[in-house]
Design a protein around this motif. Structure first.
Motif, PDB file in Angstrom:
ATOM      1  N   ARG A 276       3.590   3.088  -8.501  1.00 12.86           N
ATOM      2  CA  ARG A 276       2.135   2.958  -8.455  1.00 12.86           C
ATOM      3  C   ARG A 276       1.802   1.682  -7.679  1.00 12.86           C
ATOM      4  O   ARG A 276       2.659   0.855  -7.405  1.00 12.86           O
ATOM      5  CB  ARG A 276       1.515   2.898  -9.850  1.00 12.86           C
ATOM      6  N   LYS A 277       0.531   1.539  -7.359  1.00 16.17           N
ATOM      7  CA  LYS A 277       0.064   0.362  -6.628  1.00 16.17           C
ATOM      8  C   LYS A 277      -0.312  -0.741  -7.610  1.00 16.17           C
ATOM      9  O   LYS A 277      -1.051  -0.508  -8.565  1.00 16.17           O
ATOM     10  CB  LYS A 277      -1.146   0.743  -5.774  1.00 16.17           C
ATOM     11  N   TYR A 278       0.217  -1.933  -7.347  1.00 18.83           N
ATOM     12  CA  TYR A 278      -0.140  -3.104  -8.144  1.00 18.83           C
ATOM     13  C   TYR A 278      -0.974  -4.057  -7.294  1.00 18.83           C
ATOM     14  O   TYR A 278      -0.925  -4.030  -6.060  1.00 18.83           O
ATOM     15  CB  TYR A 278       1.118  -3.804  -8.658  1.00 18.83           C
ATOM     16  N   ARG A 279      -1.718  -4.919  -7.985  1.00 16.97           N
ATOM     17  CA  ARG A 279      -2.677  -5.793  -7.312  1.00 16.97           C
ATOM     18  C   ARG A 279      -2.079  -7.171  -7.055  1.00 16.97           C
ATOM     19  O   ARG A 279      -1.098  -7.582  -7.698  1.00 16.97           O
ATOM     20  CB  ARG A 279      -3.931  -5.948  -8.158  1.00 16.97           C
TER      21      ARG A 279
ATOM     22  N   SER B 189      -0.233  -9.917  -2.540  1.00 19.38           N
ATOM     23  CA  SER B 189      -1.156  -8.879  -2.080  1.00 19.38           C
ATOM     24  C   SER B 189      -0.737  -7.570  -2.734  1.00 19.38           C
ATOM     25  O   SER B 189       0.327  -7.481  -3.362  1.00 19.38           O
ATOM     26  CB  SER B 189      -1.137  -8.764  -0.548  1.00 19.38           C
ATOM     27  N   ALA B 190      -1.551  -6.558  -2.583  1.00 19.00           N
ATOM     28  CA  ALA B 190      -1.251  -5.269  -3.209  1.00 19.00           C
ATOM     29  C   ALA B 190       0.095  -4.743  -2.726  1.00 19.00           C
ATOM     30  O   ALA B 190       0.448  -4.876  -1.555  1.00 19.00           O
ATOM     31  CB  ALA B 190      -2.356  -4.273  -2.897  1.00 19.00           C
ATOM     32  N   ALA B 191       0.831  -4.128  -3.650  1.00 15.16           N
ATOM     33  CA  ALA B 191       2.167  -3.636  -3.311  1.00 15.16           C
ATOM     34  C   ALA B 191       2.545  -2.487  -4.232  1.00 15.16           C
ATOM     35  O   ALA B 191       2.112  -2.420  -5.383  1.00 15.16           O
ATOM     36  CB  ALA B 191       3.203  -4.745  -3.424  1.00 15.16           C
ATOM     37  N   ASN B 192       3.369  -1.595  -3.691  1.00 15.23           N
ATOM     38  CA  ASN B 192       3.945  -0.524  -4.509  1.00 15.23           C
ATOM     39  C   ASN B 192       5.449  -0.398  -4.278  1.00 15.23           C
ATOM     40  O   ASN B 192       6.063   0.590  -4.703  1.00 15.23           O
ATOM     41  CB  ASN B 192       3.255   0.816  -4.235  1.00 15.23           C
TER      42      ASN B 192
ATOM     43  N   SER C  51       7.833  -7.807  -0.833  1.00 16.20           N
ATOM     44  CA  SER C  51       6.927  -6.824  -1.441  1.00 16.20           C
ATOM     45  C   SER C  51       6.035  -6.236  -0.364  1.00 16.20           C
ATOM     46  O   SER C  51       5.683  -6.909   0.612  1.00 16.20           O
ATOM     47  CB  SER C  51       6.080  -7.478  -2.528  1.00 16.20           C
ATOM     48  N   GLN C  52       5.672  -4.968  -0.528  1.00 18.61           N
ATOM     49  CA  GLN C  52       4.821  -4.333   0.475  1.00 18.61           C
ATOM     50  C   GLN C  52       4.103  -3.133  -0.115  1.00 18.61           C
ATOM     51  O   GLN C  52       4.476  -2.606  -1.168  1.00 18.61           O
ATOM     52  CB  GLN C  52       5.630  -3.909   1.694  1.00 18.61           C
ATOM     53  N   LEU C  53       3.066  -2.727   0.596  1.00 19.17           N
ATOM     54  CA  LEU C  53       2.300  -1.538   0.241  1.00 19.17           C
ATOM     55  C   LEU C  53       2.711  -0.429   1.207  1.00 19.17           C
ATOM     56  O   LEU C  53       2.350  -0.449   2.384  1.00 19.17           O
ATOM     57  CB  LEU C  53       0.800  -1.811   0.334  1.00 19.17           C
TER      58      LEU C  53
END
Length: 672
Positions: free
Chosen positions: A207-210, A106-109, A235-237
């Protein structure tokens, strides 16, 4: 360094990194495309632990299930080895030039990497780089360290791999001998009993990754570490920093967010101003150097989030021991001592505390949070590298500890020590403690009416995931406990350490344990995932064990023990087991090594490796049967290699004692 010591360190390195055939190891060739991400919780399919454990905002991925050209270590549950201390009992060893690659689910930065690198030959740790590359383009470097890992020797352990016995006159646990009384004295090689191998480090990616993006961890050529072991990646957003405008901002009182100057006095001034004006204290993004305790009472202190606001300090030697016996101090937020009335209305939230504790000194107050705090809350903190994350000395009441991450402690994660009442610990994530993950210790004054609920405890190196030592009307519910390593269980109910008796009701409900029930190295027997231990008193409170799942138990699911010298004095009674699911035991469902009694209702078991009930009682083997009696209330189904786990012929107290039955490794847990 002598050649013999060099050889010893080399032999230790070879053993713990898995070059020994005891540990196993399988090399994997690189593949052209990374596999789909495999999400786990405590190394399990999340569906198996739904509704249990801390509700966290990160996704766990085990390195052994990712793409790698390294070597998979384990599985192995043998103490003093790297696989045993790894989540799921497996990890990946990389040498310079090798990698492990994860696919974001999932999206994570932001990521957290749990790892191990070697100790320095003379102890004290070393540092080494780890390259982090996203999608083969964006690159950064983490600097790993072993300065906070690698302990040796006897309790309370040493940082020196070349030291002799710390206490030559003590009984040496795990060999039951006194060197001075033995002819010839046993030869204790060095390094002696290495443990506490892992650490973790966090990284904001910028930055945010997908979902689907690839994060590769590579050990660069020329690394100072001969090997790097990766256990897992979280991993987390992470949300944007929190801002508090109507607050006493510590920057206005002289705090230094760069960490170059000590900010303790500035934080004290902000606290004093906030108490006069009724404001919160705000710690903006930054790293604040604090090398002593910050005293908190009737104050709210908030940060911008634990990824942005870090309160960090070094351990400081005291010129003379403090009245409490401390010989060091360090960063920590402390309520007033209970003897001075304790603190009230304290609220701490949304920052990190990074300590500098590298050795265990039991008298030291070098905990992240301490003292007594009533009518208070602690939430959203990241507690790292202190002795104990949170240690409370009551009397105190109505504390809420929620949503914190507590990792890499030298001793406990959290301990309610004496007289803590009406308090709740929930949704906390605890990993890699050097002692009990979560504990209620009723020494001198009982703890009462407390609840440990929806917490996750992973890989306590020593002792238990959750421990209860005496107390009244306490509850342990909806927790997830995995991978205790030695001298402990997932959950222990123990009459020991000078604790007050268990009274009233004790509720152990709806918890899940996995890969628990360790080998007790002193007794040389297997424990249970749930362990009742009558050492100093009877255990006779109304105890209800309901709705729990005990998965992949190394030995027993439940063990009841009265220590041998007191087995004819103390018993374990008033136990009631209901609605349990037991999936896999290396030996038995229940091992009874005490006098007493218990009832069983709707306890379903499968993949049981030995006789369902190993009933030794107090080892008198009387014609009347065992001194421990079982009552079947119906609905107890399933079994294993020897038939039904609770067979009619075992009731009420048939002696079925096999002190060390053969171990049958169970299959991996699966949906019921």
């Amino acid at each position: 360094m002598s050649r013999n010591i060099t050889r010893a360190v080399a032999a230790l390195t070879a053993t713990v990194i898995g070059l020994s055939p005891v540990l196993g190891g399988t090399a994997f060739a690189a593949e052209p495309h990374a596999p789909a991400p495999v999400l786990t919780r405590a190394g399990l399919d999340p569906a198996l632990v739904a509704g249990r454990g801390a509700r966290v905002d990160f996704a766990e991925q085990e390195a052994e299930r990712a793409l790698t050209d390294g070597t998979v270590l384990g599985p192995d549950r043998t103490a003093y080895t790297l696989p045993a201390e790894a989540s799921g009992r497996q990890a990946v060893r990389l040498t310079p030039g090798q990698y492990v690659e994860f696919v974001l689910p999932s999206a994570a930065n932001a990521i957290t990497v749990r790892y191990s690198i070697p100790d320095a030959p003379s102890g004290g740790g070393l540092t080494a780089p780890l390259d982090v590359t996203v999608n083969s383009r964006d690159r950064s470097t983490m600097t790993l360290t072993s300065q906070y890992s690698w302990l040796y020797n006897q309790y309370p352990f040493s940082n020196d791999p070349n030291s002799g016995l710390l206490h030559p006159d003590w009984w040496i646990t795990e060999c039951s001998c006194v060197p001075a009384a033995t002819t010839p004295a046993p030869v204790i090689g060095t390094p002696f009993r290495p443990n506490h191998f892992y650490d973790e480090q966090r990284l904001l990616l910028g930055r945010k990754y997908r979902a689907g993006d690839r994060i590769r961890l590579t050990v660069p050529a020329g690394s100072t570490a001969a090997w790097t072991v990766i256990d897992l990646l979280d991993s987390q957003l992470v949300a944007a920093p929190k801002v508090e405008l109507a607050a006493a901002n510590v920057l206005l009182f002289g705090a230094d967010p760069t960490g170059r100057r000590d900010s303790a006095d500035a934080i004290d001034r902000a606290i004093a101003f906030a108490r006069r004006t009724g404001l919160k204290v705000y710690l903006p993004p930054g790293s604040y150097q604090v090398n002593r305790h910050i005293l908190v009472d009737d104050v709210t202190i908030v940060g911008a989030g634990s990824w942005y606001t870090v309160v960090k300090g070094r351990q400081v030697d005291l010129a003379t021991p403090a009245p409490d016996g401390s010989v060091h101090t360090g960063v920590g937020f402390y309520g007033k001592d209970a003897s001075a009335g304790g603190s009230r209305n304290v609220h701490l939230a949304d920052f990190a505390i990074e300590g500098d504790v590298r050795e265990r000194v039991d008298t030291d107050q070098v905990n992240a949070i301490g003292g007594a705090m009533s009518d208070s809350t602690i939430s959203g903190l990241y507690l790292h590298h202190t002795k104990v994350g949170l240690w409370f000395d009551g009397p105190m009441t109505n504390l809420r500890v929620t949503g914190n991450v507590i990792t890499d402690q030298i001793a406990d994660g959290l301990n309610f020590h004496t007289g803590v009442t009406g308090s709740v610990v929930s949704d906390n994530f605890v990993r890699n403690t050097g002692d009990d993950g979560l504990a209620m210790w009723s020494e001198r004054v009982g703890n009462a009416g407390n609840t440990f609920d929806h917490n996750t405890v992973q890989s306590p190196v020593l002792a238990n995931g959750i421990a209860l030592y005496g107390g009244t009307d306490n509850t342990v519910s909806n927790n997830l406990i995995a991978d205790p390593v030695r001298e402990g269980s997932a959950i222990q109910v123990g009459s020991r350490f000078g604790a007050e008796p268990f009274t009233g009701q004790l509720r152990i409900s709806d918890n899940t344990t996995v890969r628990s029930g360790t080998y007790e190295l002193n007794w040389k027997i297997g424990l249970g995932a749930l362990w009742f231990y009558a050492l100093e008193r009877d255990i006779a409170a109304d105890t209800r064990v309901t709705g729990n799942a005990f998965l992949d138990n190394t030995y027993n699911a439940v063990m009841l023990v009265a220590d041998w010298p007191v087995k004819d004095r103390y018993s374990i009674t008033n136990l009631h087991f209901k609605d349990l699911r037991i999936d896999g035991t290396g030996t038995s469902v229940l091992s009874a090594r005490a006098a007493g009694s218990a009832t069983f209702e709707n306890v379903d078991a499968r993949n049981v490796g030995a006789v369902g009930v190993n009933n030794c009682g107090t080892f008198h083997f009387t014609p009347a049967g065992s001194e421990f009696a079982l009552t079947d209330l119906g609905g107890n189904d399933g079994g294993g290699t020897t038939g039904a786990w609770l067979a009619p012929w075992e009731l009420p107290n048939t002696i079925t004692c096999d002190d060390r039955p053969p171990v049958v490794a169970p299959p991996a847990p699966s949906p019921w």
